[in-house]
Design an enzyme around this catalytic site. Structure first.
Site, PDB file in Angstrom:
ATOM      1  CB  SER A   8      -0.835  -0.097   1.457  1.00  0.00           C
ATOM      2  OG  SER A   8      -0.080  -0.006   2.394  1.00  0.00           O
ATOM      3  N   GLY A   9       2.151   1.086   0.233  1.00  0.00           N
ATOM      4  CA  GLY A   9       3.033   2.295   0.225  1.00  0.00           C
ATOM      5  C   GLY A   9       3.307   2.640  -1.175  1.00  0.00           C
ATOM      6  CE1 TYR A  10       2.148   7.697  -2.005  1.00  0.00           C
ATOM      7  CE2 TYR A  10       4.153   8.705  -0.855  1.00  0.00           C
ATOM      8  CZ  TYR A  10       2.574   8.829  -1.332  1.00  0.00           C
ATOM      9  OH  TYR A  10       1.781   9.673  -1.071  1.00  0.00           O
ATOM     10  CB  CYS A  49      15.939   6.702  -3.248  1.00  0.00           C
ATOM     11  SG  CYS A  49      15.352   7.438  -1.652  1.00  0.00           S
ATOM     12  CG  ASN A  62      11.932   9.402  -5.130  1.00  0.00           C
ATOM     13  OD1 ASN A  62      11.449   9.978  -6.002  1.00  0.00           O
ATOM     14  ND2 ASN A  62      11.217   9.001  -4.129  1.00  0.00           N
TER      15      ASN A  62
END
Ligand SMILES: [Zn+2]
Lengths: 55, 344
Positions: free
Chosen positions: B10-12, B147, B311
């Protein structure tokens, strides 16, 4: 005809019908180059035009 | 078709993995987990996926055995549960920082705690193909990359490999980043009226990714500062190093070509004319490219090396998918062909 860019040493192929005085752009560093000789092929930095690149 | 699942979707980073894997020609996504959102469609949090998948989040307990497991969990979780995950899949790509460092002392220094599972550190290969391509091909367990570390590593690698840096002097790296680096969790500081337009110096010293840069480039005297700017995606590292002897720009061209010809996802960007003369993160959004460029101040010997990435792309999910391709014998560029947009 292959030669190298005097700015970045990239290999540059010139078309067989290239003539002296033609301006070509180096695909790697983007510098403008003048064909100063075709046999053997030789390139030199072309005179710079006015700069309009800024912040 | 490879069956893959994502733990923590569910995160980026999870969402970016899902976007890349759903469109990947050699992959079928079996399960995506979220404890909080179990039963909800994945498109409810990643709206760009509407119409492309009917997958719903499941709790991690429902994940079936598969070929490759991606872990996109908060810091520390993967290390504590790695045995459980390793029982589900023969190959794992962990996008967290848990298994990036080989040295437990370095981990303790930069993370301020003991590593929860040091026995597994040596089993992971650091997931930067530009350094470890052959090891990744043979690996069962690959660690994703940081990143900011990736932007910095790819900026410094040509100089380090060619031995051009004066190692008696400090190397200073300023990394400008987009707000998505902060993750999907909101905070007071990410509230739009506070964050919008800000130039936020949020990690001036002591950033954890420094450990990855020292480990991978061998440059000991390297210092990172991170600044959040008005951008959602993107990171650009500007590294300042001093040459150990007199060099010319041609020496730099040779060093960068030696490091990155013919890397599929690293481009040397250093042009004498045009608008985009040096690496620019905005045109890399959504891509797996790292654009790397340089300049030299011949009078002082200062080398400025610049690397731009997305990133979430090359800096996280893109590299992870590139590693999966290598680990599974797929075409290295499969699923990662997006060229980016202009104008954007
Ligand atoms: Zn050139």
């Amino acid at each position: 005809m292959e030669t190298t860019c005097p700015e970045c040493e990239a290999t540059i192929s010139l078309n067989a019908d290239t003539v002296e005085g033609e301006i070509v752009t180096c695909p790697d560093c983007g510098v403008e180059l003048e064909v100063v000789s075709v046999n053997p092929p030789e390139l030199a930095l072309a005179p710079e035009v006015g700069e309009d690149w800024g912040e | 078709m490879l069956r893959v699942s994502i733990i923590g979707g569910s995160g980026y980073v999870g969402g970016e993995l899902l976007r890349l894997l759903l469109a990947h020609p050699g992959v079928e996504v079996a399960h995506v987990t979220s404890e909080r959102l179990a039963g909800k469609p994945v498109a409810s949090t990643h709206p760009n996926l509407r119409g492309h998948t009917s997958l719903q989040y499941v709790p991690a307990s429902k994940v079936a055995p598969c070929d490759v497991l991606f872990l996109a969990l908060p810091h520390g979780s993967a290390a504590k549960r790695i045995e459980e995950f390793a029982a589900l899949a023969p190959k794992i790509v962990d996008c967290s920082a848990d298994f990036r460092l080989r040295d437990t002392a370095a981990y303790e220094r930069w993370y301020g705690e003991e590593h929860p599972n040091p026995a597994w550190l040596g089993r992971f290969v650091y997931g930067l193909p530009e350094i470890y391509r052959e090891q990744i091909r043979a690996a069962s367990y690959v660690s994703g990359v940081g990143c900011n570390a990736t932007a910095t590593n790819l900026a410094l690698l040509p100089l380090a490999r060619a031995g051009l840096i004066d190692t008696d002097r400090d190397v200073i790296v300023e990394v400008k980043v987009g707000s998505s680096e902060g993750g999907a969790q909101s905070s007071d500081a990410s509230h739009h009226p506070e964050r919008s337009g800000a130039v936020r110096s949020f990690a001036t010293t002591g950033h954890r990714h420094t450990a990855e840069v020292i480990q991978e480039t061998g440059v000991e005297r390297v210092h990172l500062s991170i600044t959040g700017i008005e951008m959602v995606r993107g990171a650009v590292a500007t590294a300042h190093a001093f040459a150990k002897s007199a060099i010319t720009e041609k020496d730099l061209w040779r060093a960068y070509r030696a490091a990155y010809t013919p890397e599929p996802f690293v481009r040397i960007v250093r042009e004498k004319q045009g608008i985009y003369r040096l690496p620019e993160p905005k045109i890399l959004a959504g891509t797996n490219y790292a654009d790397v460029g340089f300049a030299l101040d011949e009078a002082t010997g200062r080398i400025v090396s610049i690397c731009a990435i997305d990133n979430l792309g090359k800096g996280a999910a893109g590299s992870a998918v590139q590693c999966m391709n290598l680990m599974c014998g797929l075409e290295e560029t499969a699923g990662l062909e997006f060229w980016g947009l202009h104008p954007v």
